[in-house]
Design a protein around this motif. Structure first.
Motif, PDB file in Angstrom:
ATOM      1  N   UNK A   1       0.854  -1.182   0.000  1.00 26.02           N
ATOM      2  CA  UNK A   1       0.000   0.000   0.000  1.00 26.02           C
ATOM      3  C   UNK A   1       0.896   1.241   0.000  1.00 26.02           C
ATOM      4  N   UNK A   2       0.651   2.132  -0.958  1.00 21.93           N
ATOM      5  CA  UNK A   2       1.346   3.415  -0.984  1.00 21.93           C
ATOM      6  C   UNK A   2       0.300   4.474  -0.596  1.00 21.93           C
ATOM      7  N   UNK A   3       0.524   5.132   0.539  1.00 16.86           N
ATOM      8  CA  UNK A   3      -0.519   6.023   1.056  1.00 16.86           C
ATOM      9  C   UNK A   3       0.095   7.298   1.623  1.00 16.86           C
ATOM     10  N   UNK A   4      -0.545   8.432   1.339  1.00 17.86           N
ATOM     11  CA  UNK A   4      -0.116   9.693   1.947  1.00 17.86           C
ATOM     12  C   UNK A   4      -0.907   9.922   3.251  1.00 17.86           C
ATOM     13  N   UNK A   5      -0.622  11.044   3.905  1.00 14.88           N
ATOM     14  CA  UNK A   5      -1.201  11.291   5.223  1.00 14.88           C
ATOM     15  C   UNK A   5      -2.660  11.711   5.159  1.00 14.88           C
ATOM     16  N   UNK A   6      -3.179  11.931   3.966  1.00 17.34           N
ATOM     17  CA  UNK A   6      -4.588  12.334   3.865  1.00 17.34           C
ATOM     18  C   UNK A   6      -5.558  11.160   4.008  1.00 17.34           C
ATOM     19  N   UNK A   7      -5.042   9.926   4.071  1.00 16.57           N
ATOM     20  CA  UNK A   7      -5.910   8.772   4.247  1.00 16.57           C
ATOM     21  C   UNK A   7      -6.351   8.625   5.698  1.00 16.57           C
ATOM     22  N   UNK A   8      -7.469   7.958   5.890  1.00 17.37           N
ATOM     23  CA  UNK A   8      -7.899   7.542   7.230  1.00 17.37           C
ATOM     24  C   UNK A   8      -7.009   6.360   7.644  1.00 17.37           C
ATOM     25  N   UNK A   9      -6.239   6.502   8.724  1.00 17.87           N
ATOM     26  CA  UNK A   9      -5.324   5.405   9.118  1.00 17.87           C
ATOM     27  C   UNK A   9      -6.058   4.082   9.328  1.00 17.87           C
ATOM     28  N   UNK A  10      -7.304   4.164   9.767  1.00 18.63           N
ATOM     29  CA  UNK A  10      -8.045   2.932  10.041  1.00 18.63           C
ATOM     30  C   UNK A  10      -8.388   2.191   8.745  1.00 18.63           C
ATOM     31  N   UNK A  11      -8.700   2.942   7.694  1.00 16.91           N
ATOM     32  CA  UNK A  11      -8.952   2.292   6.394  1.00 16.91           C
ATOM     33  C   UNK A  11      -7.699   1.545   5.930  1.00 16.91           C
ATOM     34  N   UNK A  12      -6.575   2.223   6.022  1.00 15.92           N
ATOM     35  CA  UNK A  12      -5.320   1.611   5.539  1.00 15.92           C
ATOM     36  C   UNK A  12      -4.944   0.414   6.417  1.00 15.92           C
ATOM     37  N   UNK A  13      -5.189   0.528   7.716  1.00 17.76           N
ATOM     38  CA  UNK A  13      -4.932  -0.609   8.623  1.00 17.76           C
ATOM     39  C   UNK A  13      -5.770  -1.821   8.207  1.00 17.76           C
ATOM     40  N   UNK A  14      -7.030  -1.575   7.876  1.00 10.98           N
ATOM     41  CA  UNK A  14      -7.904  -2.687   7.460  1.00 10.98           C
ATOM     42  C   UNK A  14      -7.395  -3.303   6.152  1.00 10.98           C
ATOM     43  N   UNK A  15      -6.929  -2.451   5.251  1.00 12.83           N
ATOM     44  CA  UNK A  15      -6.402  -2.963   3.975  1.00 12.83           C
ATOM     45  C   UNK A  15      -5.192  -3.872   4.206  1.00 12.83           C
ATOM     46  N   UNK A  16      -4.286  -3.419   5.085  1.00 10.43           N
ATOM     47  CA  UNK A  16      -3.098  -4.231   5.383  1.00 10.43           C
ATOM     48  C   UNK A  16      -3.499  -5.560   6.017  1.00 10.43           C
ATOM     49  N   UNK A  17      -4.445  -5.490   6.953  1.00 15.47           N
ATOM     50  CA  UNK A  17      -4.863  -6.714   7.646  1.00 15.47           C
ATOM     51  C   UNK A  17      -5.641  -7.663   6.742  1.00 15.47           C
ATOM     52  N   UNK A  18      -6.226  -7.128   5.671  1.00 19.59           N
ATOM     53  CA  UNK A  18      -6.983  -8.018   4.776  1.00 19.59           C
ATOM     54  C   UNK A  18      -6.041  -9.009   4.081  1.00 19.59           C
ATOM     55  N   UNK A  19      -4.750  -8.681   3.966  1.00 21.20           N
ATOM     56  CA  UNK A  19      -3.817  -9.723   3.508  1.00 21.20           C
ATOM     57  C   UNK A  19      -3.300 -10.539   4.675  1.00 21.20           C
TER      58      UNK A  19
END
Lengths: 429, 429
Positions: free
Chosen positions: B241-259
């Motif tokens: 995942x390539x993400x800047x600081x404008x993302x919701x950290x919780x969304x990105x956390x869920x994406x990482x955990x989905x793998x």
């Protein structure tokens, strides 16, 4: 005398099945030797390459040199006859033109739900090409392997070729010059394949390895499949000719022998609807064999693996042709398209009386690296696609994820994958 | 706590190389066991299948039945909720629509020399699909494997699936009904793959075998590569995942955990240009883990194989992303296309903040069978092309063979193949 069958024979079905199932591929147990070579090259790199080359190819890389320089290839090109140079250049141009048409299209579109979907093709970074040394060092094979990679847009092409006793075929170097190969390593066998896959201090690793080789090379590619991409495992060459009595028997005999002369394990099969024509072709083969410098190989192959099959009519041949799923198929009749419409499995098809298979080996344009051993049932000749890969992509906006997201959440929950479900659910309105 | 890196670390280059080279694939030495199973199924057929099934899956095929009938699948489909049925049908329709666009174009044209050249694509006759049993029995995988084969035009699709203790997942049967599978065998493991490749009295052989499986299944496919076509050898799942600081950290956390929740060997890697955002995502992962029914697997995977990498700017991430050549890549930024233009190697890319990878696992349309373990450098996701093959063709007339034939004769003679030369020369004027 070769194998002779007729569909009116009482035991035809069993005899034909035996022909289809006959294994002509070597069962040499090389897998343990190859595994040891791969392991050692991975661990010891160039030192292992130098040792194996000294043992198997009988020259010292640190004396004879590791690489063939582009200048040496240019010199070889200048040394060959104008006729051969023109022939290689015609072949290269026609192969490039044919393969240009294989370049795949990208896609990028937005569907009714608002989802943007597509696929983008890109070339691999580096391709490795194995070119056999010695008797089977064919400049035509070099062109057939390199040009699809060039057309695909591969940035780096590394060629490896054994140079037994330090010798190398100038025609191969000339072809390398025409194809624009700038990186050539004088190593061969399983050790060369290992070096391309794993990399050494001198040889950087590649992503895809193609090219013909002996049983050791083929087994090395098979064992490294997954570490790198490879072309299909290749077996002995084969041709099926479907011909009516209006052909010149001597032309058809030459076509059959053009496979038989490749290797003692090659196979040539004629289907015809005329028993007298079958006799005439058999006689023409016998007359032509002694004229060939390849007589010994061709005779062995024709006697051991050749077959002439007489059918009631050529339509009857087509289901049998499909069972053979041959590498090469000639349809030497007035209306070849009518028979071609019934072909389900074949590597490459040669239509009409004026299209001998051998023209396809050199200058026609389609690739001569083709599936053998009935593999045309599921695989294709070498192409630009073997040097490319596809990246799919997806982009959703608020509307699109609200439209299709809930179904993803339901399925993720049903599959017991809650983080999958959460990653979608968190984004839904 | 997971692995944390910054490109400003003095040892970054070495640490990142270690991450790229880390092998997460099992090195189980199953190859000898698998070879023995393949040999026995080839020799003994159904009897060997029944014996292995009794030992490994603990039921007697001659009592529980060898096949699952279509009626049983229809019954399973009727038994599931409308929500799940609708979700499976939406997924099937969208997967079919996406794969329809992959169907290749035939070519047929005449060039300046008068040579007619082309290529014709056709489907394989029969495809075998392996569907795992037990915990990893995913209806989504069944759809992702069967639909490309259907779209390709494969006439016969044979599914095999182990039914441990005789049990079978009704969602898998429902998906089979939606996909229109009519031939399902209750066998699994290497023995099922062998039966599909060689055929038995009950199970006719197929041409291509696809579908996920454990180490035995993967090794059986690898050993049978060449007897049949197979899809790419698959390893543990992974996401970058390539993400800047404008993302919701919780969304990105869920994406990482989905793998991470797939398997202890799965890998999730975040690149971000903001150290505070990196901290926020790490904290969100820690908060979310205890909420998951898959907590044990996800925690092991995240701690062992997860990584958060802070870069100076997102441009700096892209060469690193290419070295990882990940199965899944999310670009969670305002202008994902600018970064996507720099992507050279990835299985599937998810563009923008509203495109979580998990939506692609189920309903988006692109295939979720994708290259893992850096194989996106040279291979592609499963597609219609895996179930098709290409036959090239050529037709020359008098003018065309007179134009290009002499070059073929010259090259054949130079390669020492006189029958090749004769087959062309005889036809020249």
């Amino acid at each position: 005398m070769t194998f002779r069958l007729s569909t009116t024979d009482s035991d035809f079905a069993a005899a034909f099945t035996a022909l289809v199932d006959a294994r002509r591929e070597a069962d040499e147990d090389v897998s343990r030797d190859v595994a040891a070579i791969l392991k050692r090259v991975r661990a010891e790199g160039d030192a292992a390459l130098a040792d194996y080359t000294s043992r198997f190819d009988r020259h010292d890389l640190n004396v004879s040199g590791w690489a063939v320089e582009p200048a040496e290839c240019r010199k070889a090109l200048e040394s060959i006859s104008t006729e051969l140079r023109d022939a290689l250049e015609l072949a290269a141009a026609r192969i490039a033109a044919y393969h240009e048409k294989q370049k795949p299209q990208d896609s990028d579109s937005v569907d009714a739900a608002g989802a943007r979907l597509g696929a983008r093709w890109s070339a691999v970074d580096a391709a490795g090409l194995y070119v056999p040394g010695g008797r089977a060092a064919y400049p035509s094979s070099l062109l057939m392997n390199v040009i699809p990679a060039k057309v695909a847009g591969v940035r780096r092409i590394a060629m490896v070729t054994p140079t037994p006793n330090g010798e190398i075929n100038p025609l191969v170097l000339a072809a390398a010059s025409i194809a624009g190969i700038e990186e050539i390593w004088r190593v061969g066998g399983a050790q060369a394949v290992a070096a391309l896959a794993y990399g050494t201090d001198r040889i950087r690793p590649v992503d895809v390895i193609t090219g013909p080789g002996n049983a050791w090379v083929a087994e090395a590619k098979r064992q490294l499949y997954g570490v790198v991409g490879i072309d299909m495992v290749a077996g002995p060459s084969e041709i099926v000719v479907v011909a009516d009595a209006k052909n010149d028997p001597d032309w058809i005999a030459a076509d059959l022998l053009s496979q038989s002369e490749h290797d003692p394990t090659s196979q040539s099969i004629l289907f015809t609807d005329d028993a007298a024509f079958a006799d005439a072709v058999a006689a023409a083969v016998d007359n032509r064999l002694p004229l060939l410098s390849t007589q010994a190989v061709a005779t062995t192959s024709w006697n051991a693996n050749g077959a002439i099959i007489v059918v009631r009519d050529l339509e009857e041949a087509m289901p049998l042709v499909n069972r053979l799923a041959a590498e090469h198929l000639e349809l030497a009749v007035d209306d070849p398209d009518a028979l071609f419409a019934q072909v389900r499995h074949a590597g490459s098809v040669f239509l009409g009386r004026m299209t001998p298979e051998a023209v396809g080996d050199y200058v026609a344009g389609p690739n001569h690296v083709l599936p053998t051993g009935r593999r045309a049932r599921f695989s294709s000749g070498l192409s630009v696609l073997d040097f490319m890969k596809r990246t799919s992509f997806l982009s959703l906006d608020r509307r699109a994820i609200d439209a299709i997201g809930p179904a993803a959440v339901a399925l993720a929950e049903a599959e017991g994958l809650p983080a999958h479900a959460a990653s979608v659910a968190l984004r839904l309105k």
